[in-house]
Design an enzyme around this catalytic site. Structure first.
Site, PDB file in Angstrom:
ATOM      1  N   TYR A  16     -11.106 -15.589   1.340  1.00 21.73           N
ATOM      2  CA  TYR A  16     -10.502 -15.330   0.028  1.00 21.73           C
ATOM      3  C   TYR A  16     -10.991 -16.294  -1.053  1.00 21.73           C
ATOM      4  O   TYR A  16     -10.664 -16.125  -2.224  1.00 21.73           O
ATOM      5  CB  TYR A  16      -8.978 -15.414   0.122  1.00 21.73           C
ATOM      6  CG  TYR A  16      -8.393 -14.401   1.061  1.00 21.73           C
ATOM      7  CD1 TYR A  16      -8.402 -13.048   0.752  1.00 21.73           C
ATOM      8  CD2 TYR A  16      -7.847 -14.792   2.281  1.00 21.73           C
ATOM      9  CE1 TYR A  16      -7.872 -12.110   1.620  1.00 21.73           C
ATOM     10  CE2 TYR A  16      -7.309 -13.863   3.155  1.00 21.73           C
ATOM     11  CZ  TYR A  16      -7.328 -12.527   2.817  1.00 21.73           C
ATOM     12  OH  TYR A  16      -6.803 -11.597   3.684  1.00 21.73           O
ATOM     13  N   HIS A  21      -8.100 -12.855  -6.866  1.00 23.40           N
ATOM     14  CA  HIS A  21      -6.701 -13.190  -6.583  1.00 23.40           C
ATOM     15  C   HIS A  21      -6.489 -14.700  -6.486  1.00 23.40           C
ATOM     16  O   HIS A  21      -5.348 -15.160  -6.523  1.00 23.40           O
ATOM     17  CB  HIS A  21      -6.289 -12.536  -5.258  1.00 23.40           C
ATOM     18  CG  HIS A  21      -4.981 -11.812  -5.289  1.00 23.40           C
ATOM     19  ND1 HIS A  21      -4.280 -11.508  -6.439  1.00 23.40           N
ATOM     20  CD2 HIS A  21      -4.229 -11.312  -4.275  1.00 23.40           C
ATOM     21  CE1 HIS A  21      -3.167 -10.858  -6.131  1.00 23.40           C
ATOM     22  NE2 HIS A  21      -3.107 -10.734  -4.825  1.00 23.40           N
ATOM     23  N   TYR A  66       0.163 -16.979   1.706  1.00 20.60           N
ATOM     24  CA  TYR A  66      -0.448 -15.769   1.161  1.00 20.60           C
ATOM     25  C   TYR A  66       0.326 -15.368  -0.088  1.00 20.60           C
ATOM     26  O   TYR A  66       1.509 -15.675  -0.241  1.00 20.60           O
ATOM     27  CB  TYR A  66      -0.561 -14.623   2.171  1.00 20.60           C
ATOM     28  CG  TYR A  66      -1.566 -14.937   3.258  1.00 20.60           C
ATOM     29  CD1 TYR A  66      -2.917 -14.649   3.079  1.00 20.60           C
ATOM     30  CD2 TYR A  66      -1.175 -15.577   4.428  1.00 20.60           C
ATOM     31  CE1 TYR A  66      -3.849 -14.971   4.051  1.00 20.60           C
ATOM     32  CE2 TYR A  66      -2.095 -15.907   5.404  1.00 20.60           C
ATOM     33  CZ  TYR A  66      -3.431 -15.601   5.213  1.00 20.60           C
ATOM     34  OH  TYR A  66      -4.346 -15.938   6.165  1.00 20.60           O
ATOM     35  N   ASN A  68       1.758 -12.815  -1.519  1.00 19.69           N
ATOM     36  CA  ASN A  68       3.001 -12.047  -1.610  1.00 19.69           C
ATOM     37  C   ASN A  68       4.247 -12.807  -1.171  1.00 19.69           C
ATOM     38  O   ASN A  68       5.357 -12.344  -1.404  1.00 19.69           O
ATOM     39  CB  ASN A  68       2.886 -10.748  -0.810  1.00 19.69           C
ATOM     40  CG  ASN A  68       1.838  -9.822  -1.382  1.00 19.69           C
ATOM     41  OD1 ASN A  68       1.245 -10.098  -2.421  1.00 19.69           O
ATOM     42  ND2 ASN A  68       1.604  -8.718  -0.715  1.00 19.69           N
ATOM     43  N   ASN A 114       2.585  -9.620  -7.321  1.00 20.26           N
ATOM     44  CA  ASN A 114       3.461  -9.898  -6.179  1.00 20.26           C
ATOM     45  C   ASN A 114       3.757 -11.378  -5.934  1.00 20.26           C
ATOM     46  O   ASN A 114       4.811 -11.715  -5.407  1.00 20.26           O
ATOM     47  CB  ASN A 114       2.900  -9.258  -4.911  1.00 20.26           C
ATOM     48  CG  ASN A 114       3.060  -7.761  -4.929  1.00 20.26           C
ATOM     49  OD1 ASN A 114       4.016  -7.232  -5.489  1.00 20.26           O
ATOM     50  ND2 ASN A 114       2.112  -7.055  -4.332  1.00 20.26           N
TER      51      ASN A 114
END
Length: 187
Positions: A16, A21, A66, A68, A114
């Site tokens: 990631y 994000h 993470y 969310n 989120n």
């Protein structure tokens, strides 16, 4: 002594790194680099550094939950260290803001993001200061969009936005009135 938390949102793991994000993580990296700091604490499913100043205690952090579930980390660190909600600043990606732009807000809904939605839910308030870094609207699939890296052209714009966001973080930590920060950076 006042306590402040600056938290950048993203997803942990090499797969990631540098994705859209993770611009919140990238902003935290710039802030740490500027002040020669390192995330030397791992607690509450996150990484952070605690900086003791004469009148303030500052926490700079990345949740490892993470995106969310970011609220879990924010809630736990705030509860443990008794950080008030008005002293929290969250940095995250925003598809409704153009690439290379930032938006600074004192409160509001999640706008569908989120990570901030999780924080609002766990903290039970929308009165969370935030910096949204624009990643642009997806052409097709939202998940694919936020989990891909920036084009070479967009990388330059985003790096400039990250520097602006980092500067806004510094002003927040230096007790500049938040309305003044919004007026300065929301151009």
């Amino acid at each position: 002594m006042s306590k402040y938390l600056v938290v950048g949102l993203g997803n942990p793991g090499l797969e990631y790194e540098k994705t859209k994000h993770n611009v919140g993580f990238m902003c935290i990296d710039e802030l740490l680099k500027e002040h020669t700091l390192f995330l030397n604490n791992s607690k509450f499913n996150g990484q952070f550094v605690k900086v003791d100043q004469p009148e303030d205690q500052i926490f700079i952090a990345k949740p490892m939950t993470y995106m969310n579930n970011s609220g879990e980390f924010v809630y736990e660190i705030c509860k443990f260290y008794k950080i008030h909600e008005q002293n929290i600043l969250v940095i995250y990606d925003d598809i409704d803001t153009d690439v290379g732009k930032i938006r600074v807000k004192a409160k509001g809904s999640s706008g569908g993001q989120n990570g901030i939605k999780s924080i609002i839910s766990k903290m039970n308030t929308e009165k969370i200061k935030r910096i949204r870094i624009g990643i642009g609207k997806p052409v097709h699939n939202l998940t694919h969009h936020v989990l891909t890296k920036f084009s070479a052209e967009d990388s330059i714009k985003v790096q400039q936005a990250i520097i602006k966001a980092k500067d806004a973080c510094n002003e927040f930590l230096n007790h500049v009135d938040f309305d003044k920060i919004m007026n300065k950076f929301n151009v």
